[in-house]
Design an enzyme around this catalytic site. Structure first.
Site, short mmCIF file in Angstrom:
data_model
loop_
_atom_site.label_atom_id
_atom_site.label_comp_id
_atom_site.label_asym_id
_atom_site.label_seq_id
_atom_site.Cartn_x
_atom_site.Cartn_y
_atom_site.Cartn_z
N LYS A 112 0.83 -1.21 0.00
CA LYS A 112 0.00 0.00 0.00
C LYS A 112 0.86 1.26 0.00
O LYS A 112 0.53 2.23 -0.66
CB LYS A 112 -0.96 0.00 1.19
CG LYS A 112 -2.05 -1.06 1.03
CD LYS A 112 -3.19 -0.91 2.01
CE LYS A 112 -4.26 -1.95 1.67
NZ LYS A 112 -5.42 -1.92 2.54
N LYS A 196 -5.35 -10.41 -6.14
CA LYS A 196 -6.60 -10.54 -5.37
C LYS A 196 -7.59 -9.46 -5.78
O LYS A 196 -7.19 -8.35 -6.14
CB LYS A 196 -6.32 -10.49 -3.86
CG LYS A 196 -6.10 -9.11 -3.29
CD LYS A 196 -6.39 -9.06 -1.77
CE LYS A 196 -6.36 -7.60 -1.31
NZ LYS A 196 -6.92 -7.31 -0.03
N LYS A 199 -10.57 -3.56 -3.30
CA LYS A 199 -11.24 -2.26 -3.46
C LYS A 199 -10.36 -1.31 -4.25
O LYS A 199 -10.84 -0.46 -4.98
CB LYS A 199 -11.50 -1.63 -2.09
CG LYS A 199 -12.63 -2.26 -1.33
CD LYS A 199 -12.72 -1.66 0.08
CE LYS A 199 -13.30 -2.64 1.06
NZ LYS A 199 -12.78 -2.49 2.43
N1 AQP Z 1 -10.04 -10.93 -2.76
C1 AQP Z 1 -10.38 -11.37 -1.56
N2 AQP Z 1 -10.67 -12.68 -1.37
C2 AQP Z 1 -11.03 -13.13 -0.14
N3 AQP Z 1 -11.11 -12.35 0.96
C3 AQP Z 1 -10.83 -11.03 0.81
N4 AQP Z 1 -10.83 -10.00 1.66
C4 AQP Z 1 -10.46 -8.88 1.00
N5 AQP Z 1 -10.22 -9.15 -0.28
C5 AQP Z 1 -10.45 -10.49 -0.44
C6 AQP Z 1 -11.18 -10.09 3.08
O1 AQP Z 1 -12.22 -9.14 3.32
C7 AQP Z 1 -11.98 -8.49 4.57
C8 AQP Z 1 -11.82 -7.00 4.28
O2 AQP Z 1 -11.01 -6.39 5.16
P1 AQP Z 1 -10.54 -4.87 4.94
O3 AQP Z 1 -11.71 -3.99 4.84
O4 AQP Z 1 -9.53 -4.61 5.99
O5 AQP Z 1 -9.91 -4.83 3.47
P2 AQP Z 1 -8.58 -5.39 2.82
O6 AQP Z 1 -8.13 -6.67 3.42
O7 AQP Z 1 -7.57 -4.29 2.81
O8 AQP Z 1 -9.04 -5.78 1.34
P3 AQP Z 1 -9.89 -4.96 0.31
O9 AQP Z 1 -11.30 -4.91 0.77
O10 AQP Z 1 -9.76 -5.53 -1.02
O11 AQP Z 1 -9.27 -3.52 0.30
P4 AQP Z 1 -7.81 -3.01 -0.23
O12 AQP Z 1 -8.04 -2.45 -1.59
O13 AQP Z 1 -7.49 -1.97 0.77
O14 AQP Z 1 -6.84 -4.15 -0.24
C9 AQP Z 1 -10.77 -9.19 5.19
O15 AQP Z 1 -11.19 -10.27 5.98
C10 AQP Z 1 -10.04 -9.69 3.97
O16 AQP Z 1 -9.20 -10.79 4.25
#
Ligand code: AQP
Length: 332
Positions: A112, A196, A199
């Site tokens: 990030k 993966k 968002k």
């Molecule tokens: N692609 C994915 N497959 C399975 N699980 C996923 N999670 C996120 N992406 C996948 C799970 O959803 C939860 C979201 O947690 P978060 O809001 O802290 O977001 P994150 O892990 O940073 O992932 P995002 O939502 O895709 O955002 P960004 O763009 O910031 O990386 C967690 O349980 C995560 O494991």
């Protein structure tokens, strides 16, 4: 009943299919026979400097999506992280137990920070996993249902719990376990099926829970596959097709082997239409329920206020125990 805790950041209007299949769906299942606590971690979302009005809107909208997916406030506790001050208070204690090098090894921070540029990444983004550890440890959590991408952060939470217990010579906090469902632990980006779904990834590779069904169908129709023609699960050689099979199987309940048999001799286009149908069918009622919940913000706020009250009671007990254990004098 064992305690479950998990959370997501309100960093987009809509959660995506990775969030839903990797985490949210497990949350709903686990509330049946666990003492479940789910949070919208709005303080974490500040690490990406959101517009204040947008953050407020997204915090409620994220909570509405938990409820619409089936999180039941009669059984689970649901609250906004910023309503329970103990999260940041425990985070300070834990940050004093975290090595600088240890925090520097977190791969999500490196990814990030690289995306934001070295000037853009804040200290908050760096210490994020420590606040996440506090979120979990405050509730004597046994199980944390998350996707694969959170495994390293969960390891840190476990290390910090063990370190704190060792330091004070007794079990002052519970050491949590990750609960990661293998089949759906990582849902991939439709446009780049080795990355993966995220968002912050490609818009064209994302299936958002609140998207228009036409947009969802179009993105699935345009999903990257391969030059072969056989519909078969092979994560290495056929990541796009495998991702589509995973999504279909998770939502329809049909095993991947049965899907391979069903689609034998058919074209990729057939699989894509079937996946789009099952996704749209699953998400239609969820989207409708979110609209209803957002039309009654007072009811939503009341659910969040009740959750925060109950969360605060548990969190205050844990924090008082930890403060005492590390040697802070209790107020007279
Ligand atoms: N692609 C994915 N497959 C399975 N699980 C996923 N999670 C996120 N992406 C996948 C799970 O959803 C939860 C979201 O947690 P978060 O809001 O802290 O977001 P994150 O892990 O940073 O992932 P995002 O939502 O895709 O955002 P960004 O763009 O910031 O990386 C967690 O349980 C995560 O494991």
């Amino acid at each position: 009943r064992p305690r479950v805790f998990s959370a997501m950041q309100p960093t987009a209007d809509s959660l995506h299919l990775g969030n839903y299949l990797g985490a949210l769906r497990q949350w709903v299942a686990l509330q049946e026979d666990h003492d479940a606590i789910y949070s919208v971690v709005d303080l974490h979302a500040l690490t990406v400097s959101p517009d204040p009005a947008v953050l407020r809107h997204r915090s409620r909208l994220t909570a509405a999506q938990y409820l619409a997916a089936g999180v039941d406030p009669a059984r689970s506790l649901l609250f906004l992280q910023s309503h329970v001050a103990q999260h940041t208070q425990l985070a300070w204690i834990l940050s004093c137990l975290t090595g600088f090098g240890e925090a520097s090894r977190m791969t999500q921070f490196k990814d990030k920070a690289a995306r934001q540029g070295s000037e853009g990444a804040s200290v908050g983004l760096f210490t994020y996993p420590i606040l996440m550890a506090a979120d979990i440890l405050l509730y004597d959590t046994a199980l944390v249902p998350v996707g694969e991408d959170q495994r390293q952060h969960l390891e840190l939470a476990r290390d910090l719990a063990q370190r704190l217990n060792t330091r004070v010579g007794r079990e002052v906090v519970t050491v949590p376990e990750a609960s990661i469902v293998r089949a759906t632990a990582k849902i991939y980006d439709l446009a780049e099926p080795t990355a993966k779904m995220s968002k912050s990834g490609h818009a064209s590779g994302l299936i958002e829970l609140l998207d228009d069904p036409k947009v969802i169908a179009k993105r699935i129709r345009s999903a990257v596959t391969d030059a072969d023609t056989v519909i078969r699960f092979d994560r290495e050689a056929k990541p796009g097709v495998s991702n589509l099979l995973t999504i279909h199987s998770a939502l329809s309940g049909t095993s991947v082997a049965d899907l391979e048999a069903e689609f034998a001799g058919k074209m990729y286009g057939h699989l894509k239409v079937a996946v789009a149908d099952v996704v749209v069918e699953t998400l239609a009622p969820l989207r409708e329920r979110v609209t209803e919940l957002m039309a009654a913000p007072d009811e939503l706020d009341a659910i969040l206020a009740d959750g925060a009250d109950r969360a605060r009671t548990i969190a205050a007990g844990t924090l008082a125990r930890v403060y005492d254990a590390v040697g802070l004098v209790p107020p007279a």
